[in-house]
Design an enzyme around this catalytic site. Structure first.
Site, PDB file in Angstrom:
ATOM      1  N   PHE A 255    -124.251  80.751 -24.917  1.00 34.28           N
ATOM      2  CA  PHE A 255    -125.163  79.674 -24.484  1.00 34.28           C
ATOM      3  C   PHE A 255    -125.736  79.011 -25.741  1.00 34.28           C
ATOM      4  O   PHE A 255    -126.945  78.889 -25.922  1.00 34.28           O
ATOM      5  CB  PHE A 255    -126.308  80.217 -23.607  1.00 34.28           C
ATOM      6  CG  PHE A 255    -125.854  81.000 -22.409  1.00 34.28           C
ATOM      7  CD1 PHE A 255    -125.490  80.342 -21.239  1.00 34.28           C
ATOM      8  CD2 PHE A 255    -125.767  82.385 -22.444  1.00 34.28           C
ATOM      9  CE1 PHE A 255    -125.071  81.071 -20.126  1.00 34.28           C
ATOM     10  CE2 PHE A 255    -125.347  83.112 -21.342  1.00 34.28           C
ATOM     11  CZ  PHE A 255    -124.999  82.456 -20.177  1.00 34.28           C
ATOM     12  N   CYS A 366    -135.820  81.932 -20.401  1.00 30.93           N
ATOM     13  CA  CYS A 366    -136.848  80.888 -20.482  1.00 30.93           C
ATOM     14  C   CYS A 366    -137.360  80.542 -19.083  1.00 30.93           C
ATOM     15  O   CYS A 366    -137.972  79.502 -18.880  1.00 30.93           O
ATOM     16  CB  CYS A 366    -136.298  79.651 -21.178  1.00 30.93           C
ATOM     17  SG  CYS A 366    -134.856  78.972 -20.359  1.00 30.93           S
TER      18      CYS A 366
HETATM   19  N1  SAH Z   1    -129.444  78.629 -27.543  1.00 30.34           N
HETATM   20  C1  SAH Z   1    -129.703  77.211 -27.419  1.00 30.34           C
HETATM   21  C2  SAH Z   1    -130.321  76.829 -26.098  1.00 30.34           C
HETATM   22  C3  SAH Z   1    -129.521  77.212 -24.904  1.00 30.34           C
HETATM   23  S1  SAH Z   1    -129.872  76.238 -23.519  1.00 30.34           S
HETATM   24  C4  SAH Z   1    -130.593  76.741 -28.547  1.00 30.34           C
HETATM   25  O1  SAH Z   1    -131.261  77.555 -29.168  1.00 30.34           O
HETATM   26  O2  SAH Z   1    -130.643  75.538 -28.765  1.00 30.34           O
HETATM   27  C5  SAH Z   1    -128.706  76.804 -22.389  1.00 30.34           C
HETATM   28  C6  SAH Z   1    -127.288  76.375 -22.665  1.00 30.34           C
HETATM   29  O3  SAH Z   1    -126.473  77.077 -21.744  1.00 30.34           O
HETATM   30  C7  SAH Z   1    -126.993  74.906 -22.445  1.00 30.34           C
HETATM   31  O4  SAH Z   1    -126.452  74.364 -23.619  1.00 30.34           O
HETATM   32  C8  SAH Z   1    -125.945  74.875 -21.306  1.00 30.34           C
HETATM   33  O5  SAH Z   1    -124.921  73.922 -21.518  1.00 30.34           O
HETATM   34  C9  SAH Z   1    -125.382  76.261 -21.377  1.00 30.34           C
HETATM   35  N2  SAH Z   1    -124.858  76.805 -20.121  1.00 30.34           N
HETATM   36  C10 SAH Z   1    -125.341  76.686 -18.863  1.00 30.34           C
HETATM   37  N3  SAH Z   1    -124.607  77.410 -17.988  1.00 30.34           N
HETATM   38  C11 SAH Z   1    -123.632  77.998 -18.706  1.00 30.34           C
HETATM   39  C12 SAH Z   1    -122.548  78.878 -18.394  1.00 30.34           C
HETATM   40  N4  SAH Z   1    -122.342  79.305 -17.127  1.00 30.34           N
HETATM   41  N5  SAH Z   1    -121.750  79.283 -19.392  1.00 30.34           N
HETATM   42  C13 SAH Z   1    -121.951  78.883 -20.669  1.00 30.34           C
HETATM   43  N6  SAH Z   1    -122.947  78.049 -21.022  1.00 30.34           N
HETATM   44  C14 SAH Z   1    -123.784  77.612 -20.064  1.00 30.34           C
END
Ligand code: SAH
Length: 424
Positions: A255, A366
């Site tokens: 993520f 979060c």
């Molecule tokens: N770690 C990042 C914030 C993550 S926000 C930072 O510090 O900036 C959550 C992220 O999860 C988003 O970019 C979204 O695109 C991704 N996401 C959502 N569902 C997902 C899934 N099933 N598999 C992989 N990524 C996912």
């Protein structure tokens, strides 16, 4: 003009007095006057004793949001002073930060407004009717305080409907380039305030990202590399290791969004970081960020669904020294908690299995509907099923620019934990 009054019931939980910034319809005994949606209203107790002033919105479950505990005029000057105070607090607590959250809604006594500063650009998100009606006051104050290159509004969130508001997004005045390179912990991070998630970037994990520092080195020995008597790193077969990052961790940043954890991992000495996100756009941006900081040769990128990816990697018996899980909020409301917990448990369970014995799990949530205690319980359940024992290194919350009001758990949403993972 006389201000309307909301009399609170005598037999109610004294939440307002405990610092909670909202009044619910069921707490109101009667309303004196004829307040319209968005008006300022006085909140008084059953005996008429003044408690606070707030914005009234009969369409919302948060029928009144506290603006001030004093009887001062709620006008443009008050807004300017509040914004100035919020900014001064950041300058005091984060003296070197050029980008940060400047206003965190209720916790900055500005209910329903988020303001993020991305170097010379400001992004504003308006979440309450009271603020919506006074947004020009905010823009004028921001122009005076920051003289920004531009202001962008990111009120493109469905939760506005609960206040009877449509979603809105766009330039507040003249258009400008929405790409900004922010500096965080000495790293350059490309942000697109128009296209990025939420307001473009997540400042709340700044300090948590920095907490990766000690975890990123010290892995050489577990990779079979030893330093000989002349100080040279050698493999088990005696071959000299030329990679300057031989002692660094192999990291999975799951993520990853635009790769903030990956950048920090590389900065602090990681040997190799795998970045995973479902969004191709986010992955493209993460790649650009790696390039911008000179980390491209230590990174790899995967655009995939984490639920599938993690399971596949477990099946293939792949492992990492450090696995980072920073998923989006799975629980968007109270009713969705149990299904969200299943989601969190699944990724944490698979994530733990991917950690080498003695390695590290970095895990976050979060979702404010998921309490810290439920978060720990979920991790415990995952650890039992994965046959692991977890030992806490650090538990952290949101950064210093995301204040938390005691008595308002809604402002305390981020959980961030670093664990050592052992076999059981
Ligand atoms: N770690 C990042 C914030 C993550 S926000 C930072 O510090 O900036 C959550 C992220 O999860 C988003 O970019 C979204 O695109 C991704 N996401 C959502 N569902 C997902 C899934 N099933 N598999 C992989 N990524 C996912």
């Amino acid at each position: 003009m006389t201000v309307s009054k909301a009399f609170l019931k005598q037999n109610r939980k004294k939440r307002l007095e405990q610092g909670h910034p909202w009044v619910y319809p069921g707490e109101i005994e009667k309303i004196e006057g004829d307040p319209q949606g968005g008006d300022v209203i006085h909140i008084v107790n059953h005996a008429g004793h003044f408690l606070a002033q707030g914005f009234y919105n009969p369409l919302s479950q948060l029928i009144i949001r506290v603006v001030t505990y004093s009887e001062v005029e709620v006008d443009e000057t008050l807004f300017y002073d509040k914004l100035e105070q919020a900014w001064k607090r950041r300058q005091w607590l984060l003296p070197t930060a050029t980008s940060c959250r400047v206003v965190h809604g209720e916790a900055d006594f500005l209910p329903g407004i988020i303001i993020d500063k991305y170097e010379d650009v400001l992004v504003v998100q308006i979440l309450s009717l009271g603020m919506e009606m006074r947004r020009q006051w905010i823009y004028q104050a921001l122009k005076k305080l920051f003289n920004p290159r531009g202001i962008y509004e990111r009120s493109d969130v469905p939760v506005r409907r609960l206040e009877g508001l449509e979603e809105r997004e766009g330039f507040v005045e003249e258009p400008f380039d929405t790409h900004v390179t922010v500096i965080e912990n000495g790293l350059k991070i490309l942000v697109d305030v128009a296209e990025g998630q939420k307001t473009g970037y997540f400042f709340d994990q700044r300090e948590n990202r920095a907490a990766l520092k000690p975890l990123m080195t010290g892995w050489g020995l577990s990779h079979g590399i030893k330093v000989d008597e002349t100080g040279k790193p050698k493999s088990a077969s005696g071959r000299e290791i030329k990679n300057p990052f031989w002692n660094g961790a192999e990291v999975l940043d799951c993520f990853s969004h635009t790769g903030s954890f990956m950048l920090h991992a590389c900065h602090y000495g990681a040997k190799k970081v795998t970045c995973l996100d479902i969004s191709e756009k986010a992955i493209e941006m993460a790649k650009e960020n790696a390039l911008l900081n000179g980390f491209l040769h230590r990174t790899e990128f995967v655009a995939a669904n984490a639920f599938d990816f993690l399971r596949e990697q477990v099946k293939e018996k792949k492992t990492w020294d450090v696995v980072i899980l920073d998923p989006p909020a799975f629980a968007k409301n109270k009713q969705a908690i149990e299904s969200a917990v299943r989601g969190y448990k699944e990724i944490n369970l698979q994530g733990m299995k991917l950690v080498r014995p003695g390695g590290i799990l970095v895990t976050a949530s979060c979702s404010y509907h998921l309490s810290a205690s439920r978060f720990f319980k979920m991790l415990q359940e995952a650890a039992i099923d994965a046959h692991k024992v977890l030992r806490l290194i650090e538990f952290r919350r949101a950064g210093i620019d995301h204040p938390v009001l005691l008595g308002s758990e809604e402002t305390d949403y981020l959980k961030f934990a670093i664990y050592e993972v052992f076999e059981r």
